[in-house]
Design a protein around this motif. Structure first.
Motif, mmCIF file in Angstrom:
data_model
loop_
_atom_site.group_PDB
_atom_site.id
_atom_site.type_symbol
_atom_site.label_atom_id
_atom_site.label_comp_id
_atom_site.label_asym_id
_atom_site.label_seq_id
_atom_site.Cartn_x
_atom_site.Cartn_y
_atom_site.Cartn_z
ATOM 1 N N LYS A 297 0.827 -1.209 0.000
ATOM 2 C CA LYS A 297 0.000 0.000 0.000
ATOM 3 C C LYS A 297 0.862 1.260 0.000
ATOM 4 C CE LYS A 297 -3.763 2.207 2.557
ATOM 5 N NZ LYS A 297 -4.667 2.115 3.750
ATOM 6 N N VAL A 298 1.907 1.269 0.818
ATOM 7 C CA VAL A 298 2.778 2.443 0.876
ATOM 8 C C VAL A 298 3.540 2.614 -0.443
ATOM 9 C CG1 VAL A 298 4.790 3.436 2.018
ATOM 10 C CG2 VAL A 298 2.974 2.381 3.373
ATOM 11 N N SER A 299 3.937 1.506 -1.079
ATOM 12 C CA SER A 299 4.630 1.607 -2.375
ATOM 13 C C SER A 299 3.748 2.281 -3.410
ATOM 14 C CB SER A 299 5.046 0.213 -2.849
ATOM 15 O OG SER A 299 5.954 -0.390 -1.951
ATOM 16 N N ALA A 300 2.445 1.929 -3.416
ATOM 17 C CA ALA A 300 1.518 2.581 -4.343
ATOM 18 C C ALA A 300 1.379 4.070 -4.018
ATOM 19 C CB ALA A 300 0.154 1.896 -4.290
ATOM 20 N N GLU A 301 1.327 4.404 -2.716
ATOM 21 C CA GLU A 301 1.225 5.814 -2.337
ATOM 22 C C GLU A 301 2.481 6.593 -2.738
ATOM 23 O OE1 GLU A 301 0.519 5.763 1.804
ATOM 24 O OE2 GLU A 301 -1.568 5.066 1.663
ATOM 25 N N ILE A 302 3.653 5.979 -2.552
ATOM 26 C CA ILE A 302 4.911 6.646 -2.935
ATOM 27 C C ILE A 302 4.956 6.865 -4.437
ATOM 28 C CG2 ILE A 302 7.409 6.297 -3.121
ATOM 29 C CD1 ILE A 302 6.571 7.271 -0.418
ATOM 30 N N GLU A 303 4.457 5.895 -5.197
ATOM 31 C CA GLU A 303 4.441 6.061 -6.648
ATOM 32 C C GLU A 303 3.557 7.244 -7.044
ATOM 33 O OE1 GLU A 303 5.801 5.243 -10.388
ATOM 34 O OE2 GLU A 303 6.394 4.267 -8.509
ATOM 35 N N GLU A 304 2.423 7.399 -6.371
ATOM 36 C CA GLU A 304 1.562 8.556 -6.632
ATOM 37 C C GLU A 304 2.267 9.855 -6.226
ATOM 38 O OE1 GLU A 304 -2.066 7.930 -4.598
ATOM 39 O OE2 GLU A 304 -2.732 6.245 -5.865
ATOM 40 N N GLU A 305 2.979 9.831 -5.082
ATOM 41 C CA GLU A 305 3.702 11.030 -4.661
ATOM 42 C C GLU A 305 4.811 11.393 -5.643
ATOM 43 O OE1 GLU A 305 5.139 10.672 -0.733
ATOM 44 O OE2 GLU A 305 3.154 10.532 0.200
ATOM 45 N N ILE A 306 5.442 10.369 -6.229
ATOM 46 C CA ILE A 306 6.495 10.635 -7.227
ATOM 47 C C ILE A 306 5.908 11.387 -8.417
ATOM 48 C CG2 ILE A 306 7.937 9.487 -8.954
ATOM 49 C CD1 ILE A 306 8.605 7.392 -6.827
ATOM 50 N N GLU B 96 3.130 13.132 -8.441
ATOM 51 C CA GLU B 96 2.704 14.465 -7.997
ATOM 52 C C GLU B 96 3.904 15.406 -7.858
ATOM 53 O OE1 GLU B 96 0.550 13.960 -4.420
ATOM 54 O OE2 GLU B 96 -1.191 12.988 -5.361
ATOM 55 N N ALA B 97 5.024 14.889 -7.339
ATOM 56 C CA ALA B 97 6.213 15.735 -7.213
ATOM 57 C C ALA B 97 6.712 16.183 -8.584
ATOM 58 C CB ALA B 97 7.323 14.975 -6.474
ATOM 59 N N GLY B 98 6.696 15.259 -9.554
ATOM 60 C CA GLY B 98 7.092 15.645 -10.912
ATOM 61 C C GLY B 98 6.156 16.681 -11.497
ATOM 62 N N GLU B 99 4.851 16.488 -11.301
ATOM 63 C CA GLU B 99 3.886 17.450 -11.832
ATOM 64 C C GLU B 99 4.047 18.820 -11.166
ATOM 65 O OE1 GLU B 99 0.183 15.561 -11.180
ATOM 66 O OE2 GLU B 99 0.308 14.277 -12.979
ATOM 67 N N ARG B 100 4.290 18.845 -9.832
ATOM 68 C CA ARG B 100 4.490 20.127 -9.152
ATOM 69 C C ARG B 100 5.725 20.847 -9.675
ATOM 70 N NH1 ARG B 100 2.952 17.214 -4.495
ATOM 71 N NH2 ARG B 100 5.158 16.957 -3.933
ATOM 72 N N ALA B 101 6.797 20.077 -9.897
ATOM 73 C CA ALA B 101 8.018 20.697 -10.432
ATOM 74 C C ALA B 101 7.777 21.277 -11.818
ATOM 75 C CB ALA B 101 9.152 19.674 -10.475
ATOM 76 N N VAL B 102 7.058 20.522 -12.649
ATOM 77 C CA VAL B 102 6.779 20.988 -14.011
ATOM 78 C C VAL B 102 5.896 22.232 -13.974
ATOM 79 C CG1 VAL B 102 5.603 20.383 -16.153
ATOM 80 C CG2 VAL B 102 7.131 18.744 -15.076
ATOM 81 N N ILE B 103 4.909 22.231 -13.078
ATOM 82 C CA ILE B 103 4.012 23.388 -12.980
ATOM 83 C C ILE B 103 4.760 24.598 -12.434
ATOM 84 C CG2 ILE B 103 1.993 24.277 -11.776
ATOM 85 C CD1 ILE B 103 0.816 21.432 -11.927
ATOM 86 N N VAL C 241 11.177 12.806 -13.323
ATOM 87 C CA VAL C 241 11.449 14.050 -12.596
ATOM 88 C C VAL C 241 11.027 13.912 -11.136
ATOM 89 C CG1 VAL C 241 10.801 16.478 -12.403
ATOM 90 C CG2 VAL C 241 11.350 15.518 -14.639
ATOM 91 N N GLY C 242 9.882 13.276 -10.890
ATOM 92 C CA GLY C 242 9.447 13.064 -9.507
ATOM 93 C C GLY C 242 10.374 12.154 -8.727
ATOM 94 N N LEU D 194 5.446 18.039 -21.382
ATOM 95 C CA LEU D 194 6.419 17.007 -21.008
ATOM 96 C C LEU D 194 5.724 15.649 -20.971
ATOM 97 C CD1 LEU D 194 9.439 17.266 -20.307
ATOM 98 C CD2 LEU D 194 8.808 17.040 -17.916
ATOM 99 N N HIS D 195 6.388 14.625 -21.488
ATOM 100 C CA HIS D 195 5.805 13.283 -21.535
ATOM 101 C C HIS D 195 5.570 12.768 -20.107
ATOM 102 C CE1 HIS D 195 5.375 8.987 -22.450
ATOM 103 N NE2 HIS D 195 5.122 9.366 -23.694
ATOM 104 N N PRO D 196 4.461 12.024 -19.874
ATOM 105 C CA PRO D 196 4.197 11.515 -18.514
ATOM 106 C C PRO D 196 5.329 10.667 -17.950
ATOM 107 C CG PRO D 196 2.235 11.310 -19.882
ATOM 108 C CD PRO D 196 3.335 11.769 -20.785
#
Length: 555
Positions: free
Chosen positions: A325-334, A336-343, A358-359, A350-352
């Motif tokens: 469960k935590v691995s899935a959450e970390i993957e989502e955070e990764i 989100e971190a990439g999207e925040r940096a791009v924004i 980047v995340g 930028l390609h997904p």
């Protein structure tokens, strides 16, 4: 009764005969009609064939003959056109030749006319020339007499000059012999000594000129560099967290350590197998250490252990569920971190997959510097420098953000991270200038665009600023020793000291072997050798010190 029966039988027989006759008549009639129809169809088919043959004979053949005649006529016309064109070309050529001949004839007539006029003018001038010739002959005789007298005078003067030259040469030889005797040097040795003295003076003068030119270039270059760097520093500010390979998880009491270990260590073994992180349970009060080189796995282990401690249920099955469960959450955070940096950087399109990479940089460090924060800072600095230089700021932003993306590629690749990042950018159709800047920021490939050196400079600025990175003590000491050894390898160097954490080396030279001008050249040579043979963050200042000490003792 018999008569009635006989009549009845006769009537029945007659009726049957009539029916049979009608049937036979109908059958014969139908048969005859079928034969007649078949004959009519045959005759009709024969007539159609005959008509078709007649049509082909009377219509198609004449048409084919007409077509052949038309083709022959068209071919004849083409041949006639070609023949006419050929004849026309020949006539044009003959006309051109005739025109050239006429032109030559006209030219000859004009030339003959001019020649006749010239002959006439020459004939007229010949009479005057005869008179002039007589006068010139008399003048020539006078000039010849004067020239003969001048020649005799010149020969007399040459003889006297020759005698004087011989006397001067004898005096020079005597003077040179006296000089050689007085100086104790031959003419060749004196010439070599003089040449060495002149070369030494020329070297000093050249070194002075080189110093002046270099100082002027440094002044201009430093002024422009400071302007760009100060602009970037004024507009850029980022906070960096120094991360280790060890994470600390605080626990409420030391009793929880036993539950983390489990019966016969089954819980800690299951946790390490699920996360790939080593769990260190020692005497540290109210703390458990998680050790691992992969920051993503270490973060998964940290959050999983915190959730397990909060839940209280710690056993192998529960450990696997929480880790997944935590691995899935970390993957989502990764992501989100990439999207925040791009924004935050306003990088569009930028390609997904690149956003995910980047995340992942958020959980990676380089020399203690967070890679994502470093990449964002590099992107901002590169964009500001590109704006100052009039380049494309969007490409500079993309290249600065992606320049270290090769460090977080999960596959095992035996290539420098710059080339891995370049291949990754090419896979996801990034701009060729961005790919070249990513691949060339450590000089693994040649720079082909103006964005590449800007990104390289921005990367160096972000990594070299004070407090940005840290090095291992052993590597640090090796680098300082190598700096001192390299500077001490030059002739005339007495002592070398590396100071300012390796950012500056001070070279003390022997004043008897190195002059002031040579000291300037020595500083330049040492800096060039350091730049060529060593790798270091930022820049290294080379200071050459030459001093003269005069010591006397009074007794």
């Amino acid at each position: 009764m018999s008569m009635t029966a006989a009549l009845l039988a006769a009537g029945v027989a007659l009726g049957l005969g009539v029916l049979i006759g009608r049937y036979l008549l109908a059958f014969l009639t139908q048969r005859t009609l079928g034969q007649a129809r078949a004959e009519a169809d045959r005759l009709r088919a024969d007539a159609a064939r005959t008509i078709e043959q007649e049509r082909r004979t009377q219509v198609e053949r004449p048409r084919e003959e007409v077509d052949r005649a038309r083709q022959a006529l068209a071919q004849g016309r083409e041949e006639a056109k070609r023949a006419a064109l050929h004849v026309k070309q020949r006539l044009d050529q003959r006309q051109e030749k005739l025109n050239r001949r006429i032109q030559r004839v006209n030219d000859r007539e004009q030339a003959l006319q001019k020649a006749a006029e010239l002959i006439e003018s020459l004939g007229q001038g010949a009479k005057n020339t005869q008179k002039n010739a007589d006068q010139l002959r008399q003048r020539a005789q006078r000039l010849f007499t004067e020239a003969e007298q001048a020649r005799r005078e010149v020969e007399h003067q040459e003889a006297s000059v020759r005698h004087e030259r011989e006397a001067i040469e004898q005096m020079q030889e005597a003077y040179l012999r006296k000089l050689e005797q007085a100086a104790g040097l031959s003419q060749r040795e004196a010439k070599e000594h003089l040449l060495e003295q002149v070369l030494s003076e020329v070297r000093l003068e050249a070194a002075s000129h080189v110093k002046a030119i270099r100082d002027e270039a440094k002044l201009k270059a430093n002024r422009e560099a400071r302007k760009i760097i100060l602009t970037a520093i004024q507009r850029t500010a980022a906070s960096h967290a120094i991360e280790n390979t060890v994470s600390v998880v605080n626990i409420q009491s030391d009793d929880m350590k036993g539950r983390i270990i489990g019966r016969e260590g089954r819980n800690i073994r299951a946790f390490e197998a699920a996360t790939g992180i080593e769990v260190i349970v020692d005497d540290t009060p109210e703390a458990v250490l998680l050790s691992g080189f992969d920051p993503v796995r270490r973060e998964v282990a940290r959050l999983s252990l915190i959730k397990l401690l909060q839940d209280g249920r710690i056993h192998p099955t529960r450990i696997e569920e929480v880790v997944q469960k935590v691995s899935a959450e970390i993957e989502e955070e990764i992501v989100e971190a990439g999207e925040r940096a791009v924004i935050d950087l306003r990088v569009h399109g930028l390609h997904p997959a690149l956003i995910r990479h980047v995340g992942r940089m958020r959980y990676r460090t380089s020399y203690g510097q967070n890679v994502l924060a470093h990449s964002m800072e590099t992107a901002r600095i590169a964009s500001l420098m590109a704006a100052e230089l009039g380049l494309d700021t969007d490409l500079a932003l993309r290249a600065g953000l992606l320049h270290d993306v090769g460090k977080v590629v999960e596959e095992k690749i035996d290539q420098p991270h710059a080339l891995v990042g370049m291949d990754l950018c090419r896979t996801y159709k990034e701009h060729p200038d961005v790919c070249n800047a990513v691949g060339a920021h450590h000089d693994e490939i040649e720079m082909e665009c103006l964005i590449a050196p800007v990104v390289q400079a921005a990367d160096a600025i972000s990594g070299a600023r004070p407090g940005a990175r840290r090095e291992a003590l052993e590597n640090y000491i090796k680098r300082l020793r190598k700096l001192e050894d390299l500077a001490g390898s030059f002739e005339g160097v007495g002592r070398v000291y590396a100071i300012q954490a390796g950012r500056e080396i001070r070279v003390i030279v022997n004043h008897e072997l190195v002059s002031d001008a040579q000291a300037e050249q020595l500083a330049h040579d040492i800096s060039a050798k350091i730049q060529h043979e060593m790798q270091y963050p930022g820049q290294v200042k080379v200071t050459v010190i030459r001093e003269v000490r005069s010591v006397a003792y009074a007794t």
